[in-house]
Structure formats: C-alpha cells, structure tokens
Design a protein around this motif. Structure first.
Motif, PDB file in Angstrom:
ATOM      1  N   PHE A 109     -33.007  26.842 -14.639  1.00  0.00           N
ATOM      2  CA  PHE A 109     -33.616  28.101 -15.067  1.00  0.00           C
ATOM      3  C   PHE A 109     -33.782  29.099 -13.923  1.00  0.00           C
ATOM      4  O   PHE A 109     -33.435  30.274 -14.051  1.00  0.00           O
ATOM      5  CB  PHE A 109     -34.965  27.878 -15.754  1.00  0.00           C
ATOM      6  CG  PHE A 109     -35.672  29.164 -16.049  1.00  0.00           C
ATOM      7  CD1 PHE A 109     -35.225  29.991 -17.076  1.00  0.00           C
ATOM      8  CD2 PHE A 109     -36.742  29.586 -15.284  1.00  0.00           C
ATOM      9  CE1 PHE A 109     -35.847  31.203 -17.333  1.00  0.00           C
ATOM     10  CE2 PHE A 109     -37.372  30.796 -15.539  1.00  0.00           C
ATOM     11  CZ  PHE A 109     -36.919  31.610 -16.568  1.00  0.00           C
ATOM     12  N   PRO A 121     -29.347  31.769 -23.641  1.00  0.00           N
ATOM     13  CA  PRO A 121     -30.628  31.203 -24.072  1.00  0.00           C
ATOM     14  C   PRO A 121     -30.941  29.918 -23.294  1.00  0.00           C
ATOM     15  O   PRO A 121     -30.038  29.170 -22.921  1.00  0.00           O
ATOM     16  CB  PRO A 121     -30.395  30.885 -25.553  1.00  0.00           C
ATOM     17  CG  PRO A 121     -29.238  31.743 -25.960  1.00  0.00           C
ATOM     18  CD  PRO A 121     -28.393  31.896 -24.733  1.00  0.00           C
ATOM     19  N   ARG A 122     -32.214  29.662 -23.054  1.00  0.00           N
ATOM     20  CA  ARG A 122     -32.641  28.517 -22.236  1.00  0.00           C
ATOM     21  C   ARG A 122     -32.183  27.182 -22.794  1.00  0.00           C
ATOM     22  O   ARG A 122     -31.988  26.234 -22.034  1.00  0.00           O
ATOM     23  CB  ARG A 122     -34.146  28.524 -22.068  1.00  0.00           C
ATOM     24  CG  ARG A 122     -34.609  29.606 -21.110  1.00  0.00           C
ATOM     25  CD  ARG A 122     -36.094  29.612 -20.971  1.00  0.00           C
ATOM     26  NE  ARG A 122     -36.485  28.707 -19.900  1.00  0.00           N
ATOM     27  CZ  ARG A 122     -37.659  28.774 -19.294  1.00  0.00           C
ATOM     28  NH1 ARG A 122     -38.538  29.681 -19.653  1.00  0.00           N
ATOM     29  NH2 ARG A 122     -37.964  27.935 -18.343  1.00  0.00           N
ATOM     30  N   GLU A 123     -32.008  27.084 -24.097  1.00  0.00           N
ATOM     31  CA  GLU A 123     -31.596  25.793 -24.663  1.00  0.00           C
ATOM     32  C   GLU A 123     -30.140  25.453 -24.341  1.00  0.00           C
ATOM     33  O   GLU A 123     -29.684  24.347 -24.610  1.00  0.00           O
ATOM     34  CB  GLU A 123     -31.836  25.748 -26.180  1.00  0.00           C
ATOM     35  CG  GLU A 123     -31.062  26.765 -26.986  1.00  0.00           C
ATOM     36  CD  GLU A 123     -31.795  28.107 -27.131  1.00  0.00           C
ATOM     37  OE1 GLU A 123     -31.257  28.963 -27.846  1.00  0.00           O
ATOM     38  OE2 GLU A 123     -32.862  28.298 -26.544  1.00  0.00           O
ATOM     39  N   GLU A 124     -29.410  26.382 -23.736  1.00  0.00           N
ATOM     40  CA  GLU A 124     -28.007  26.133 -23.402  1.00  0.00           C
ATOM     41  C   GLU A 124     -27.811  25.520 -22.024  1.00  0.00           C
ATOM     42  O   GLU A 124     -26.687  25.255 -21.636  1.00  0.00           O
ATOM     43  CB  GLU A 124     -27.202  27.427 -23.516  1.00  0.00           C
ATOM     44  CG  GLU A 124     -27.063  27.898 -24.935  1.00  0.00           C
ATOM     45  CD  GLU A 124     -26.090  29.046 -25.078  1.00  0.00           C
ATOM     46  OE1 GLU A 124     -25.465  29.433 -24.075  1.00  0.00           O
ATOM     47  OE2 GLU A 124     -25.947  29.542 -26.195  1.00  0.00           O
ATOM     48  N   TYR A 125     -28.888  25.298 -21.277  1.00  0.00           N
ATOM     49  CA  TYR A 125     -28.750  24.681 -19.961  1.00  0.00           C
ATOM     50  C   TYR A 125     -30.004  23.877 -19.641  1.00  0.00           C
ATOM     51  O   TYR A 125     -31.063  24.080 -20.237  1.00  0.00           O
ATOM     52  CB  TYR A 125     -28.468  25.726 -18.871  1.00  0.00           C
ATOM     53  CG  TYR A 125     -29.450  26.874 -18.812  1.00  0.00           C
ATOM     54  CD1 TYR A 125     -30.610  26.791 -18.050  1.00  0.00           C
ATOM     55  CD2 TYR A 125     -29.209  28.043 -19.518  1.00  0.00           C
ATOM     56  CE1 TYR A 125     -31.503  27.833 -17.999  1.00  0.00           C
ATOM     57  CE2 TYR A 125     -30.098  29.094 -19.473  1.00  0.00           C
ATOM     58  CZ  TYR A 125     -31.254  28.983 -18.701  1.00  0.00           C
ATOM     59  OH  TYR A 125     -32.135  30.029 -18.654  1.00  0.00           O
ATOM     60  N   ALA A 126     -29.865  22.960 -18.698  1.00  0.00           N
ATOM     61  CA  ALA A 126     -30.974  22.094 -18.306  1.00  0.00           C
ATOM     62  C   ALA A 126     -32.092  22.915 -17.659  1.00  0.00           C
ATOM     63  O   ALA A 126     -31.811  23.892 -16.950  1.00  0.00           O
ATOM     64  CB  ALA A 126     -30.479  21.031 -17.341  1.00  0.00           C
ATOM     65  N   PRO A 127     -33.336  22.528 -17.875  1.00  0.00           N
ATOM     66  CA  PRO A 127     -34.464  23.268 -17.304  1.00  0.00           C
ATOM     67  C   PRO A 127     -34.371  23.459 -15.784  1.00  0.00           C
ATOM     68  O   PRO A 127     -34.804  24.478 -15.257  1.00  0.00           O
ATOM     69  CB  PRO A 127     -35.682  22.413 -17.670  1.00  0.00           C
ATOM     70  CG  PRO A 127     -35.257  21.676 -18.900  1.00  0.00           C
ATOM     71  CD  PRO A 127     -33.778  21.422 -18.728  1.00  0.00           C
ATOM     72  N   SER A 180     -22.322  27.121 -23.225  1.00  0.00           N
ATOM     73  CA  SER A 180     -22.976  26.671 -22.000  1.00  0.00           C
ATOM     74  C   SER A 180     -21.972  26.339 -20.898  1.00  0.00           C
ATOM     75  O   SER A 180     -22.278  26.478 -19.727  1.00  0.00           O
ATOM     76  CB  SER A 180     -23.872  25.473 -22.270  1.00  0.00           C
ATOM     77  OG  SER A 180     -23.126  24.414 -22.810  1.00  0.00           O
TER      78      SER A 180
END
Length: 158
Positions: free
Chosen positions: A11, A2-8, A132
C-alpha cells in the motif's frame, strides 16, 4: 488500483504513484535513477549512513533483485500458476549478492535490463489478465526509485 488488488504490504508503495499511466512511469524509472546517480564515484557509492543500513550500491542492487522477483511473480500469475510463490528476504540477499563490490553504473544497467524485461512481459499480457498483474505489481517500484533519487541528491562528487 483498488486496495483489494494488491497485498497490504504494498500500500505505501502503490499509494505514492501519482501517474495515471504506470507503464510509462516504469519505463522512465531507469533514466531517472541513472540521472540521480550521475557523477558519483568510488567510496561515495559504498557509504552507509548508519550501521546495518544499505549503501547506494546495495540499494540499486536491491532494486534490480526486486524487479526480477516481481517480474517472475507477474509471469507466474499471467501463466496461471497455482502453487504458492516464494517470498524473499531482501536483507538476507544483500551479503551474498555482493553489490558492494560492483560499480553503481553496472548495477543501474542491470536494473534497466530487468525493468525492460518486465515491461516486455506486462505490455503484452492478454486483456483478460488480472488487473493486479498489470498495475499494482508494477507500481510498487516507482516510489522506491524516487526515494533513491532523493537520497542520492547529495551523492554526486565534483
């Protein structure tokens, strides 16, 4: 992941990882890179397609540096580090690293060694470690290797 597990910032890298088993893909990457660069020699390794762009040697050196940095960050997180981790400016690191003076085979070997160290760390993290650390961080370099492989397809000389 999920995107909230790594810095933008990561992406674009993470979203390009197609494999379900990221660790297996990471383990294959040094061989993929080695195969992509097979047959290149001398000046072709130093070629820059435009002013300010990196040569093949510098790209591979950057991969090794990034692996080293991200492995260190994963270790810090796994060990419960609470202080802010430093960033790094990859463009500022290129000149002092002098990758342009090293043969690409040596740089690929350095990348393979740093990747092996990262895998040894990540494979043995306790099951309670943040997801993460085990996935998002590791997935970021797979697309880089593949982009390098594609860019290097014209690198081989007869």
């Amino acid at each position: 992941p999920p995107r909230e597990e790594y810095a933008p910032f990561f992406f674009l890298f993470v979203s390009r990882v197609e494999e379900a088993d990221v660790l297996q893909a990471l383990a294959r990457a040094p061989g993929e890179l080695r195969a992509a660069l097979a047959g290149g020699r001398g000046e072709a390794e130093r070629f820059r397609y435009a002013e300010g762009k990196w040569s093949i040697r510098e790209i591979v050196g950057h991969l090794a540096d990034t692996e080293r940095i991200m492995g260190y960050r994963a270790c810090c997180l796994a060990r419960g580090e609470t202080t802010s981790l430093p960033g790094f400016d990859e463009n500022a690191w290129i000149a002092p690293a002098r990758f342009k003076d090293r043969h690409v085979d040596d740089l690929v070997q350095e990348f393979a060694a740093t990747r092996a160290a990262t895998l040894a760390l990540v494979r043995h993290l306790p099951s309670g470690s943040p997801r993460s650390i085990r996935t998002a961080r590791c997935g970021s370099s797979i697309p880089c290797i593949r982009r390098c492989s594609t860019a290097c397809s014209g690198f081989r000389q007869s």
